[in-house]
Design an enzyme around this catalytic site. Sequence first.
Site, mmCIF file in Angstrom:
data_model
loop_
_atom_site.group_PDB
_atom_site.id
_atom_site.type_symbol
_atom_site.label_atom_id
_atom_site.label_comp_id
_atom_site.label_asym_id
_atom_site.label_seq_id
_atom_site.Cartn_x
_atom_site.Cartn_y
_atom_site.Cartn_z
ATOM 1 C CE LYS A 131 -12.675 -0.352 0.251
ATOM 2 N NZ LYS A 131 -12.109 -0.246 1.603
ATOM 3 C CE1 TYR B 265 -14.338 32.366 -10.434
ATOM 4 C CE2 TYR B 265 -14.155 30.028 -10.956
ATOM 5 C CZ TYR B 265 -14.902 31.184 -10.880
ATOM 6 O OH TYR B 265 -16.225 31.150 -11.244
#
Length: 360
Positions: A35, A255
């Site tokens: 899956k 950042y």
Amino acid sequence: MSRKVRADIHLGAIVQNYRLARAQAPGARAVAVVKANAYGHGAVQVARALAVEADAFGVACIEEALELREAGLTQPVVLLEGFFDADELPVIAQEGFWPAVHSEHQLEMLEQVELPAPIPVWLKVDTGMHRLGFEPEAVPAMVARLRACETVADILLMTHFACSDEPGHGMTEVQLARFGRLADELGLDASLSNSAAVMAWPEAHHQWLRPGVMLYGATPFEEPNPVADQLQAAMTLSSEIIAVREVPAGEAVGYGATFSCDRPHRIGTVAMGYGDGYPRHARTGTPVIVAGQRTRLVGRVSMDMLTVDLTDLPQAGVGSRVELWGRQLAVSEVARWCDTIPYTLLTCLTPRVPRCYDYD
């Protein structure tokens, strides 16, 4: 290919991991769970590699199952979330899918629909997960209704563990006891074992195993496990250093200026970021492998780049290969630094990262 990001998928490792799962319960069969695009590894490619050996495949929904059929895979496919609408049932019957049945409304659909042939169903028992399934005391009546239903062939009991990746947690014993009473009473084949139970709970093996994350070489355990220690990494996520900067003491990187150099640092910029699926919340100190040597991520991960400490790796420079996880660095270790689990790292890898397949 210009940008050097890639995920090498080692199909031979997946086959070996499946064999390892089967070896834990030689008398049982095993559903290879593919899956979520085989946990990010490519469902069709993984299923083809396992086609000779897999007893069945496991997916979440009919769309994932049809992808396997369209690729020529003929094994039974277990629909782990079952079906959502009655119009799926003729397709399920035609394609030989095995749906989970976990609710009253699904059972009513089976009782009302006409099908060209009866279908096997996996009846889900809620032994304590409280997500899907019938309460144990209701299961005998559900089995009786399914046996009376002309659209139903074989019935198998299944459940799912909440804490099987924590061997010291008492919840698994509770769930085993609840399920065991039913299995003895009803005399049906059963499937309980996810990857953790395959490796750590032999009393849960029964007739069908459901190995998932272990197929991809990742351990669900926080602590060492003798079976998990034999798993082979199935994905190597890598990129390259694209720039090197000499950063003075006292200057910050990235950042938010979350990392400040306490001494002069040599910083390498890597073409890899959260746009590729590498987690933005990876902390400074998260391990990486550069030119075969272990070092650390520093500063905040950005969309397309991250930065690593090359101060003690004078041999590393532009073009040096960087392994983010794989054969030299376990994805489980990276996950711990990111306060998450390996499942999320593997399944969140974006389509921007090309998958390159080998059989090594």
